[in-house]
Design a protein around this motif. Sequence first.
Motif, PDB file in Angstrom:
ATOM      1  N   GLY A 228      10.896  -6.735 -44.800  1.00 31.77           N
ATOM      2  CA  GLY A 228      10.962  -5.058 -43.803  1.00 31.77           C
ATOM      3  C   GLY A 228      11.316  -4.843 -42.743  1.00 31.77           C
ATOM      4  N   ALA A 229      12.106  -5.074 -42.752  1.00 29.47           N
ATOM      5  CA  ALA A 229      12.801  -4.781 -41.443  1.00 29.47           C
ATOM      6  C   ALA A 229      13.598  -3.156 -40.825  1.00 29.47           C
ATOM      7  N   GLY A 230      12.375  -3.176 -41.109  1.00 30.48           N
ATOM      8  CA  GLY A 230      12.380  -1.263 -40.343  1.00 30.48           C
ATOM      9  C   GLY A 230      13.478  -0.540 -39.840  1.00 30.48           C
TER      10      GLY A 230
ATOM     11  N   ASP B 195      14.609  -3.247 -46.582  1.00 28.42           N
ATOM     12  CA  ASP B 195      13.194  -2.155 -46.236  1.00 28.42           C
ATOM     13  C   ASP B 195      13.168  -1.316 -47.084  1.00 28.42           C
ATOM     14  N   VAL B 196      11.988  -1.146 -48.202  1.00 27.53           N
ATOM     15  CA  VAL B 196      11.787   0.304 -48.764  1.00 27.53           C
ATOM     16  C   VAL B 196      11.885   1.116 -48.757  1.00 27.53           C
TER      17      VAL B 196
ATOM     18  N   ALA C 180      14.643  -2.426 -51.081  1.00 33.63           N
ATOM     19  CA  ALA C 180      13.822  -2.558 -52.153  1.00 33.63           C
ATOM     20  C   ALA C 180      12.452  -2.807 -51.668  1.00 33.63           C
ATOM     21  N   ASP C 181      11.673  -2.517 -52.351  1.00 32.84           N
ATOM     22  CA  ASP C 181      10.542  -2.419 -52.317  1.00 32.84           C
ATOM     23  C   ASP C 181       9.930  -4.234 -52.519  1.00 32.84           C
ATOM     24  N   LEU C 182       9.648  -4.938 -51.885  1.00 33.09           N
ATOM     25  CA  LEU C 182       9.142  -6.639 -51.219  1.00 33.09           C
ATOM     26  C   LEU C 182       7.491  -6.341 -52.308  1.00 33.09           C
TER      27      LEU C 182
ATOM     28  N   SER D  44       9.003 -10.129 -39.826  1.00 31.97           N
ATOM     29  CA  SER D  44       8.075  -9.228 -38.280  1.00 31.97           C
ATOM     30  C   SER D  44       7.352  -8.034 -38.533  1.00 31.97           C
ATOM     31  N   ALA D  45       5.808  -8.197 -38.272  1.00 31.62           N
ATOM     32  CA  ALA D  45       4.839  -7.071 -38.187  1.00 31.62           C
ATOM     33  C   ALA D  45       5.454  -6.098 -40.160  1.00 31.62           C
TER      34      ALA D  45
ATOM     35  N   HIS E 128       2.395  -5.670 -44.721  1.00 33.42           N
ATOM     36  CA  HIS E 128       1.682  -4.376 -45.573  1.00 33.42           C
ATOM     37  C   HIS E 128       1.827  -4.178 -47.007  1.00 33.42           C
ATOM     38  N   LEU E 129       1.959  -5.499 -46.903  1.00 26.19           N
ATOM     39  CA  LEU E 129       2.240  -5.653 -49.120  1.00 26.19           C
ATOM     40  C   LEU E 129       1.041  -5.380 -49.141  1.00 26.19           C
TER      41      LEU E 129
HETATM   42  C1  LIG Z   1       5.789  -2.394 -38.415  1.00 24.49           C
HETATM   43  S1  LIG Z   1       7.460  -2.001 -39.355  1.00 24.49           S
HETATM   44  C2  LIG Z   1       7.707  -3.747 -38.842  1.00 24.49           C
HETATM   45  C3  LIG Z   1       9.387  -3.400 -39.015  1.00 24.49           C
HETATM   46  C4  LIG Z   1      10.173  -4.653 -38.171  1.00 24.49           C
HETATM   47  N1  LIG Z   1      10.283  -5.755 -38.968  1.00 24.49           N
HETATM   48  C5  LIG Z   1       9.851  -4.590 -36.221  1.00 24.49           C
HETATM   49  O1  LIG Z   1       9.134  -5.935 -36.193  1.00 24.49           O
HETATM   50  O2  LIG Z   1       9.727  -3.772 -35.985  1.00 24.49           O
HETATM   51  C6  LIG Z   1       6.869  -2.750 -40.912  1.00 24.49           C
HETATM   52  C7  LIG Z   1       7.852  -2.588 -42.249  1.00 24.49           C
HETATM   53  O3  LIG Z   1       7.226  -2.635 -43.237  1.00 24.49           O
HETATM   54  C8  LIG Z   1       8.605  -1.705 -44.342  1.00 24.49           C
HETATM   55  N2  LIG Z   1       7.601  -2.052 -45.501  1.00 24.49           N
HETATM   56  C9  LIG Z   1       6.739  -1.996 -45.725  1.00 24.49           C
HETATM   57  N3  LIG Z   1       5.831  -2.007 -46.928  1.00 24.49           N
HETATM   58  C10 LIG Z   1       7.415  -2.349 -48.011  1.00 24.49           C
HETATM   59  C11 LIG Z   1       7.946  -3.022 -49.315  1.00 24.49           C
HETATM   60  N4  LIG Z   1       6.501  -2.833 -50.123  1.00 24.49           N
HETATM   61  N5  LIG Z   1       8.987  -3.054 -49.099  1.00 24.49           N
HETATM   62  C12 LIG Z   1       9.840  -3.127 -48.641  1.00 24.49           C
HETATM   63  N6  LIG Z   1       9.539  -3.114 -46.992  1.00 24.49           N
HETATM   64  C13 LIG Z   1       7.830  -2.441 -46.579  1.00 24.49           C
HETATM   65  C14 LIG Z   1       8.283  -0.555 -43.842  1.00 24.49           C
HETATM   66  O4  LIG Z   1       8.708   0.517 -44.294  1.00 24.49           O
HETATM   67  C15 LIG Z   1       8.664  -0.991 -42.249  1.00 24.49           C
HETATM   68  O5  LIG Z   1       9.483  -0.385 -42.045  1.00 24.49           O
END
Ligand SMILES: C[S@@+](CC[C@H](N)C(=O)[O-])C[C@H]1O[C@@H](n2cnc3c(N)ncnc32)[C@H](O)[C@@H]1O
Length: 263
Positions: free
Chosen positions: A42-44, A65-66, A92-94, A110-111, A115-116
Amino acid sequence: MAHTHLGELLELDAAVLHEYYTELLDWIGAQLPDRPHIVDLGAGTGVGSRALARHLPTARITAVDVDAEMLAHLRHRAADDNLEDRIHTVRADLDQPWPELEPADLIWASASLHHLSDPAAALTQAYALTRPGGLFAVVELDSFPRFLADPADAALEDRCQDLLAAKRLEHGLHMGEAWGTRLAAAGYTVTAERQFDLVLRPPLPAQTTRYAQLALTRMRHGLEDRLSVEELAALDRLAADLPHRADLTVRAERTVWLARRPA
Ligand SMILES: C[S@@+](CC[C@H](N)C(=O)[O-])C[C@H]1O[C@@H](n2cnc3c(N)ncnc32)[C@H](O)[C@@H]1O
């Protein structure tokens, strides 16, 4: 548009709280082998990926990241920082079966775990991806940062934070989870749980104002259906007035769990 602002907010969060990031990376980086492979879940926009790559000059990072838009942003920023050779992205969707990835010396989330929809299933897949003896670092925020020191303003901010917490619960977001328990259930040995209580007091650099404005505005839009017209107007006034305030303060909380896959 919303994404652009989330991206900017994530970038500003790292810039404003840079001392905490340095402390965190010193701590975790010291426990890694030379030339580590790191997977950022979920690298954002890649705040974590880039900070890890800068801090650990022999590290290679796979940023997952998705969201394709986030990953495009990440690649641009990595190229700007001349880190594109060491950071590559995987969409990828985690919450689904993960694509094949190189085993990791460190998994960094991180953060993102909150979300999962099925964090337990994701942690089982993460465990399989972690090299024996490798680490998993979970960074989570218990609440969003607070900025207002004046008692009446702080009371409104508190009320907004409570409403947001209730909304997150209704939406099934896993914030405030006992991630240590979940990591242990996946097979990891939890080696540390550290709470960082971060307080930045005035005078603060100009980017702090932009950070606070974006955070308050985001909060305001998230609560449009729950706040009164007067409260929404008060939040708008506060956000507009931030550049003129000398009492802007940042209070943030982060909790970090560090866990190891037994060798
Ligand atoms: C709050 S952001 C955090 C980004 C980064 N890790 C940071 O610390 O700045 C959450 C991230 O999780 C990703 N995310 C949410 N659900 C996801 C999933 N099912 N698979 C992959 N990534 C996901 C979102 O797209 C978003 O980029």
